[in-house]
Design a protein around this motif. Sequence first.
Motif, short mmCIF file in Angstrom:
data_model
loop_
_atom_site.label_atom_id
_atom_site.label_comp_id
_atom_site.label_asym_id
_atom_site.label_seq_id
_atom_site.Cartn_x
_atom_site.Cartn_y
_atom_site.Cartn_z
N ASP A 128 45.83 10.97 47.04
CA ASP A 128 46.11 9.54 46.95
C ASP A 128 45.42 8.92 45.74
OD1 ASP A 128 47.36 7.24 48.04
OD2 ASP A 128 45.42 6.56 48.79
N SER A 129 44.23 9.42 45.44
CA SER A 129 43.49 8.91 44.29
C SER A 129 44.14 9.34 42.98
CB SER A 129 42.04 9.40 44.35
OG SER A 129 41.40 8.96 45.54
N ALA A 130 44.46 10.65 42.88
CA ALA A 130 44.99 11.17 41.63
C ALA A 130 46.45 10.79 41.40
CB ALA A 130 44.85 12.69 41.60
N GLY A 131 47.20 10.59 42.48
CA GLY A 131 48.63 10.33 42.34
C GLY A 131 49.03 8.88 42.43
N GLU A 132 48.09 8.00 42.81
CA GLU A 132 48.45 6.59 42.92
C GLU A 132 47.42 5.68 42.25
OE1 GLU A 132 49.83 3.30 46.29
OE2 GLU A 132 49.09 5.27 46.90
N GLU A 133 46.17 5.68 42.76
CA GLU A 133 45.19 4.72 42.25
C GLU A 133 44.84 4.93 40.78
OE1 GLU A 133 44.65 5.87 45.43
OE2 GLU A 133 44.95 3.96 46.49
N LEU A 134 44.59 6.18 40.40
CA LEU A 134 44.23 6.42 39.00
C LEU A 134 45.35 6.06 38.03
CD1 LEU A 134 42.03 9.65 38.85
CD2 LEU A 134 41.55 7.45 37.77
N PRO A 135 46.59 6.51 38.23
CA PRO A 135 47.65 6.09 37.29
C PRO A 135 47.85 4.58 37.25
CG PRO A 135 48.37 7.94 38.65
CD PRO A 135 47.09 7.48 39.22
N GLU A 136 47.80 3.95 38.42
CA GLU A 136 47.97 2.49 38.43
C GLU A 136 46.84 1.80 37.67
OE1 GLU A 136 48.25 1.33 42.47
OE2 GLU A 136 50.33 1.97 42.71
N SER A 137 45.62 2.30 37.83
CA SER A 137 44.48 1.68 37.14
C SER A 137 44.58 1.88 35.63
CB SER A 137 43.18 2.28 37.67
OG SER A 137 42.06 1.70 37.05
N ILE A 138 45.01 3.07 35.20
CA ILE A 138 45.15 3.33 33.77
C ILE A 138 46.21 2.41 33.15
CG2 ILE A 138 45.88 5.06 32.09
CD1 ILE A 138 44.65 7.18 33.92
N VAL A 139 47.36 2.33 33.83
CA VAL A 139 48.44 1.47 33.32
C VAL A 139 48.02 0.01 33.32
CG1 VAL A 139 50.77 0.63 33.83
CG2 VAL A 139 50.28 3.08 33.94
N ALA A 140 47.34 -0.42 34.39
CA ALA A 140 46.91 -1.82 34.47
C ALA A 140 45.88 -2.13 33.40
CB ALA A 140 46.35 -2.11 35.86
N LEU B 222 51.75 16.51 38.74
CA LEU B 222 50.92 15.33 38.53
C LEU B 222 49.99 15.49 37.33
CD1 LEU B 222 49.86 14.32 42.16
CD2 LEU B 222 51.63 13.29 40.73
N ARG B 223 49.54 16.70 37.11
CA ARG B 223 48.67 16.94 35.96
C ARG B 223 49.43 16.66 34.65
NH1 ARG B 223 44.10 19.97 36.34
NH2 ARG B 223 44.91 21.00 38.20
N ALA B 224 50.68 17.10 34.60
CA ALA B 224 51.49 16.83 33.40
C ALA B 224 51.77 15.34 33.25
CB ALA B 224 52.80 17.62 33.47
N LEU B 225 52.04 14.66 34.35
CA LEU B 225 52.28 13.22 34.28
C LEU B 225 51.03 12.46 33.84
CD1 LEU B 225 54.46 12.49 37.46
CD2 LEU B 225 55.21 12.85 35.09
N GLY B 226 49.86 12.94 34.21
CA GLY B 226 48.63 12.28 33.78
C GLY B 226 48.48 12.28 32.27
N LEU C 74 38.03 12.09 35.20
CA LEU C 74 38.05 12.04 36.67
C LEU C 74 39.35 12.61 37.23
CD1 LEU C 74 36.68 11.17 39.28
CD2 LEU C 74 37.67 8.88 38.95
N SER C 75 40.47 12.29 36.60
CA SER C 75 41.76 12.80 37.07
C SER C 75 41.82 14.32 37.01
CB SER C 75 42.89 12.20 36.23
OG SER C 75 44.14 12.72 36.61
N ALA C 76 41.34 14.88 35.90
CA ALA C 76 41.34 16.35 35.78
C ALA C 76 40.50 16.99 36.88
CB ALA C 76 40.83 16.75 34.40
N THR C 77 39.35 16.41 37.16
CA THR C 77 38.47 16.97 38.19
C THR C 77 39.09 16.85 39.58
OG1 THR C 77 36.52 16.43 36.88
CG2 THR C 77 36.17 16.82 39.22
N VAL C 78 39.66 15.69 39.87
CA VAL C 78 40.27 15.48 41.19
C VAL C 78 41.43 16.44 41.42
CG1 VAL C 78 41.56 13.84 42.61
CG2 VAL C 78 39.54 13.08 41.37
N LEU D 284 32.45 15.47 41.73
CA LEU D 284 33.12 14.17 41.63
C LEU D 284 32.19 12.99 41.40
CD1 LEU D 284 35.93 14.23 44.37
CD2 LEU D 284 36.19 14.32 41.90
N LEU D 285 31.05 13.01 42.03
CA LEU D 285 30.25 11.79 42.09
C LEU D 285 29.82 11.30 40.71
CD1 LEU D 285 28.10 12.43 45.28
CD2 LEU D 285 30.15 11.03 45.01
N GLY D 286 29.42 12.21 39.83
CA GLY D 286 29.00 11.79 38.49
C GLY D 286 30.13 11.15 37.72
N GLU D 287 31.31 11.76 37.73
CA GLU D 287 32.45 11.20 37.00
C GLU D 287 32.97 9.94 37.68
OE1 GLU D 287 35.25 14.31 36.69
OE2 GLU D 287 34.09 15.45 35.19
N LEU D 288 32.84 9.87 38.99
CA LEU D 288 33.25 8.65 39.70
C LEU D 288 32.37 7.48 39.31
CD1 LEU D 288 35.03 7.28 41.79
CD2 LEU D 288 33.45 8.09 43.56
#
Length: 407
Positions: free
Chosen positions: A168-180, A58-62, A291-295, A240-244
Motif C-alpha cells: 500500500d505504501s509503495a503502490g499508492e502513498e509514495l507515488p501520490e506523494s511524489i506526484v503531489a 511497480l518498480r518500473a513505474l517508480g 525509500l521506494s526501492a527499499t520497500v 526501513l526506519l532510517g530511510e523513513l
Amino acid sequence: MTLPAERSPDRRMSGLLPRLLLAVTLLVPTLVLSVQAWRGTDEKAAFAERERAGVEYLRALGQITLALVDAQSAAVAGQPVPRDALNRAVAEGGTVDARLGTELRTHERWAGVRAKIESLSDRSHTYPEATYTAYTEATDLLLALYAKVRDTSGLVRDPDPDSYQLQDSAGEELPESIVAAGRLADLAVLAPARPRAELVRTAGELSNARAEVLDPAHDLVTNLQLAVDSTDSGTLGGNLLGELDAYQQAVEALGAAATLGTGNPTTDDALPDPAAVAAARVVVHTAAAALSATVLTEIDQLLEARVDGLGTARLVTVAAGVALFLIGHAPLLVFLVAAGRRRGSAAPPAPGAGPSGAAGDPAPAGRAGAVARHWPGGTPEPPGPGHPTPANTTPAPKQWEHSGAAR
C-alpha cells in the motif's frame, strides 16, 4: 495322520474381497484430502508469484514517475527537459509490460500512458499553464496504472499484514506523494505569473497541493510503522526506519517551504518562494526514490519466503498423504504379505511321491496304517517268515500244488 486340505481359491478370494473394499474406502478420502491440500497450496504459491510480478511492474513505474515529475518541473520552469532519463524509464517500462502485461492485463493502460508521455515531447513549452495541464494528465494516467497493477496482481488482497502495508505504501502513498510534491513545486512557479485577480484562487490551489503532499506522507509513515510492528522479518525494521525518517523530514521541509504567508492573499507576499519549494521538492524525490526501492525489495523478499514455505508445505502434504495411505492400508498389506509367505511355503510334491511325501513309497492304508498285499488273483499272501499272521485272523488253508504225479 491325515493332512488338512489347502485353502481353496474361492475361500482366499472371499477373505481378500472385504480387505480390498476397506482399502478402496480408505483410499478415496485420503486422495481427496491430499489433492485438495495440494491445490490449495499450489493456488497460494501462484498467487504469491503473481504478486511478485506486480512488485516488479511497480518498480518500473517508480522510475517512470520520478523521471516524469522531473521532466514536468523542468518544462513548467522553462528549463531543458531531461528527456534521456525519461526515455530510458519508458523503454524499461515497455520491456516489463511486454513480459508481464498479459498476466497483469495492463497492455491497454500502458499503451495509453506511453502515448501520452511520448506526446509531451512535441508540446511547446511557451505556455507553462498548458504544459502543467498536459503533464498533470500524464501523471494521472500513470497513477491509474499503479492501481491497475496492484489490483490485477493481487497485491491489494495480500493476506499478511506486513506485506499488505508495504504494498500500500509503495503502490499508492509514495507515488501520490511524489506526484503531489512535483505539482506543488510547479504551482509555486506558476503563481507569480498569474494575474492578481487569480491570486486568491492560486492560494487555494497551493493549500490543496500542500495537503496532497502531506496527507499521503502521513499515511505512508503510519503504514510502514504498522508493517514493522507486525512483521516476523528480522531485517524489515532496520532497513526501513532510517530511510523513513529521512523521507518524513524531507516532506516536512517541503510543507514548511510551501506555507502561505500571513499577509494579504491578494499580494505576492502571501505566496511561497518558488526556489525554496523547488529545492525542497528535489530532496523529497531523492528520499522517496530510496525509500521506494527499499520497500519494494522488502515486499519481494517476504513474498519469496512465502513461496519457499509453500513449497515445503507441498512436500509435507505429499508425505502426509503417503503416511495416511500406509496407515489405512496396513491390514491389507499384512494380509497380502502373509498370503505370499503361505504360498511360498506350500511347495508341490515331487513327481511319483505318495501322500507321505516319499518317492516310490505308497502311503499306508487301513486302520493301523498297514497295507495288505494281495496275489494277482486277489488271494492274500500266506504268512511266513517275515510275514507274521495278523492278530485275530485264521491262517489260510494250505494249498496243494496240482501235479501230475500226486493224486
